[in-house]
Design a protein around this motif. Structure first.
Motif, PDB file in Angstrom:
ATOM      1  N   ALA A 144       0.848  -1.190   0.000  1.00  0.00           N
ATOM      2  CA  ALA A 144       0.000   0.000   0.000  1.00  0.00           C
ATOM      3  C   ALA A 144       0.886   1.243   0.000  1.00  0.00           C
ATOM      4  CB  ALA A 144      -0.941   0.004   1.203  1.00  0.00           C
ATOM      5  N   VAL A 145       0.748   2.072  -1.046  1.00  0.00           N
ATOM      6  CA  VAL A 145       1.576   3.271  -1.198  1.00  0.00           C
ATOM      7  C   VAL A 145       0.654   4.483  -1.319  1.00  0.00           C
ATOM      8  CG1 VAL A 145       3.295   4.420  -2.642  1.00  0.00           C
ATOM      9  CG2 VAL A 145       3.366   1.938  -2.363  1.00  0.00           C
ATOM     10  N   PRO A 146       0.908   5.553  -0.551  1.00  0.00           N
ATOM     11  CA  PRO A 146       0.037   6.737  -0.658  1.00  0.00           C
ATOM     12  C   PRO A 146       0.222   7.442  -2.000  1.00  0.00           C
ATOM     13  CG  PRO A 146       1.918   7.192   0.771  1.00  0.00           C
ATOM     14  CD  PRO A 146       1.975   5.737   0.455  1.00  0.00           C
ATOM     15  N   ASP A 147      -0.876   7.933  -2.535  1.00  0.00           N
ATOM     16  CA  ASP A 147      -0.851   8.664  -3.795  1.00  0.00           C
ATOM     17  C   ASP A 147      -1.820   9.831  -3.685  1.00  0.00           C
ATOM     18  OD1 ASP A 147      -0.347   9.364  -6.455  1.00  0.00           O
ATOM     19  OD2 ASP A 147      -0.189   7.265  -7.073  1.00  0.00           O
ATOM     20  N   GLU A 148      -1.960  10.587  -4.747  1.00  0.00           N
ATOM     21  CA  GLU A 148      -2.715  11.837  -4.721  1.00  0.00           C
ATOM     22  C   GLU A 148      -4.164  11.647  -4.287  1.00  0.00           C
ATOM     23  OE1 GLU A 148      -3.798  15.563  -7.729  1.00  0.00           O
ATOM     24  OE2 GLU A 148      -2.743  13.796  -8.469  1.00  0.00           O
ATOM     25  N   LEU A 149      -4.847  10.624  -4.815  1.00  0.00           N
ATOM     26  CA  LEU A 149      -6.274  10.446  -4.554  1.00  0.00           C
ATOM     27  C   LEU A 149      -6.563   9.420  -3.464  1.00  0.00           C
ATOM     28  CD1 LEU A 149      -7.602  10.415  -8.234  1.00  0.00           C
ATOM     29  CD2 LEU A 149      -7.479  12.346  -6.642  1.00  0.00           C
ATOM     30  N   GLY A 150      -5.553   8.767  -2.985  1.00  0.00           N
ATOM     31  CA  GLY A 150      -5.756   7.727  -1.976  1.00  0.00           C
ATOM     32  C   GLY A 150      -4.581   6.775  -1.962  1.00  0.00           C
TER      33      GLY A 150
END
Length: 402
Positions: free
Chosen positions: A40-46
């Motif tokens: 699980a990697v954080p990104d712009e939309l979630g």
């Protein structure tokens, strides 16, 4: 704006699939990363959740993540049994009777209760277990040395060894502990859960194994022959089911299999069955100061020196059968270190292998082989038997130090 998929989509992931964006808390994402089933990697939309080489199920509270293997859950369990040397464990699709898309936990639990129903039909197996006890009267065998050292000549109490006729044997401890481990997994049907609880009640006198402690050894005999397949399933269960306290206070339960490691162990086991000169994961220094090391997946040593090297790759080649440069570089290094003129790459997909790669400026050639992991056990063993003939022994170009 990109639609956000429901969290329930995490229960329907496939090997290699990415789901984005996913609504997770930081604690949930940390727990999933710790489980290794997904990344699980954080990104712009979630959060971007990627399933790579791990398959199985993990649950943290009401959050459940399932990754389905490409080759099917039943086939994965077959390969696990072969890799673990569980020759008594035959897995029949028709007998298991689960849906094609059933997850590993459901298939394993169903197999376990079916085998337990057969193996325990005549009741639990009892056996003798030796125990050291301190008793007021003589029973069993007196331990004279302990009596002298602990009691200083007193006649009571007595230090004795007693052979107890009991259900609390190594075999029953394994079976009961596996049943309880399976009960903790998500997604079990009511019928399977009831059958697992029945096994627990039948063996309630057997001590439950402590998670993380090595499983007790048992010896196959004529007396426990009816339990051999069930014990194979119990060992498989306890090896791959985990219960972990990770980020936060919630407990993470899971049954997970690293497919890359499984492929490596499977090749090592099957090759060694055909040619015992093959062994797995030998660590060797690469430079004279021994600051660098190599660790080939498979090496062959027939007593005269290194005569073969191979690396397993849980990858699917492209339509042209092209191999990545990095894979070639790796095996060329192994050949140079071991003084071999040919090295081997073994890929986990069927099909026609590409021609041998003859590396310019070296004496090394790299041969590529493809193993069909969807094959039934007999066909898979035949593939590896044919492969063993191709793999070795190999010409040595220079003395190879240890």
């Amino acid at each position: 704006m990109r639609p956000v998929p429901p969290r329930s989509d995490l229960e329907r992931l496939s090997e290699g699939q990415t789901l984005y964006p996913v609504g997770l808390t930081i604690t949930e994402a940390a727990a999933l990363n710790a489980s290794q089933l997904v990344k699980a990697v954080p990104d712009e939309l979630g959060w971007r959740v990627t399933a790579e080489y791990w398959v199985g199920t993990v649950a943290r509270g009401d959050l459940v993540v399932r990754v389905a293997p490409k080759i099917g859950a039943v086939q994965v369990l077959r390969l696990l049994a072969m890799a673990d040397g569980a020759s008594d464990l035959a897995i029949d699709d028709e007998r298991v009777e689960v849906a094609d898309d059933a997850d590993l936990s459901a298939v394993l639990a169903r197999m376990f209760v079916l085998e337990a129903e057969r193996a325990l039909a005549a009741g639990p197996l009892r056996g003798y277990r030796s125990e050291d006890q301190t008793l007021p009267v003589l029973r069993g065998r007196l331990r004279l040395r302990d009596q002298y050292l602990r009691r200083f000549g007193q006649l009571s109490p007595l230090e004795v060894t007693v052979d107890e006729w009991t259900i609390d044997t190594a075999e029953n401890r394994l079976i009961r502990s596996a049943a309880l481990a399976l009960l903790a997994l998500p997604g079990l049907t009511g019928a399977v859960e009831a059958d697992l609880r029945r096994v627990d009640r039948m063996l309630v006198e057997a001590e439950r194994l402590v998670p993380g402690v090595s499983t007790p050894a048992w010896q196959p005999t004529r007396l426990n022959a009816r339990l051999h397949a069930l014990l194979g399933l119990a060992n498989l269960t306890l090896r791959h089911v985990s219960v972990e306290s990770t980020a936060g206070e919630m407990v993470v339960h899971g049954f997970r299999v690293n497919m890359a490691h499984l492929f490596e162990r499977l090749m090592a086991r099957l090759l060694a069955d055909v040619d015992p000169a093959w062994s797995a994961q030998v660590t060797l220094p690469l430079d004279h100061r021994q600051t660098l090391v190599i660790r080939p997946d498979l090496v062959r040593d027939d007593g005269t020196g290194w005569t073969g090297v191979a690396d397993t790759k849980y990858k699917i080649l492209d339509d042209a059968g092209k191999v990545s440069n990095a894979d070639i570089y790796q095996v060329v290094t192994y050949c140079a270190r071991l003084g071999l003129t040919i090295g081997h790459l073994i890929y986990a997909d069927g099909g026609t292998p590409p021609p041998v790669y003859e590396v310019v400026g070296t004496d090394a050639a790299i041969a590529v082989h493809r193993i069909d992991l969807t094959a039934l056990p007999g066909d898979l063993r035949a593939q590896v038997s044919a492969l063993a003939v191709t793999l070795g022994p190999t010409t040595v170009t220079q003395p190879c130090g240890r």
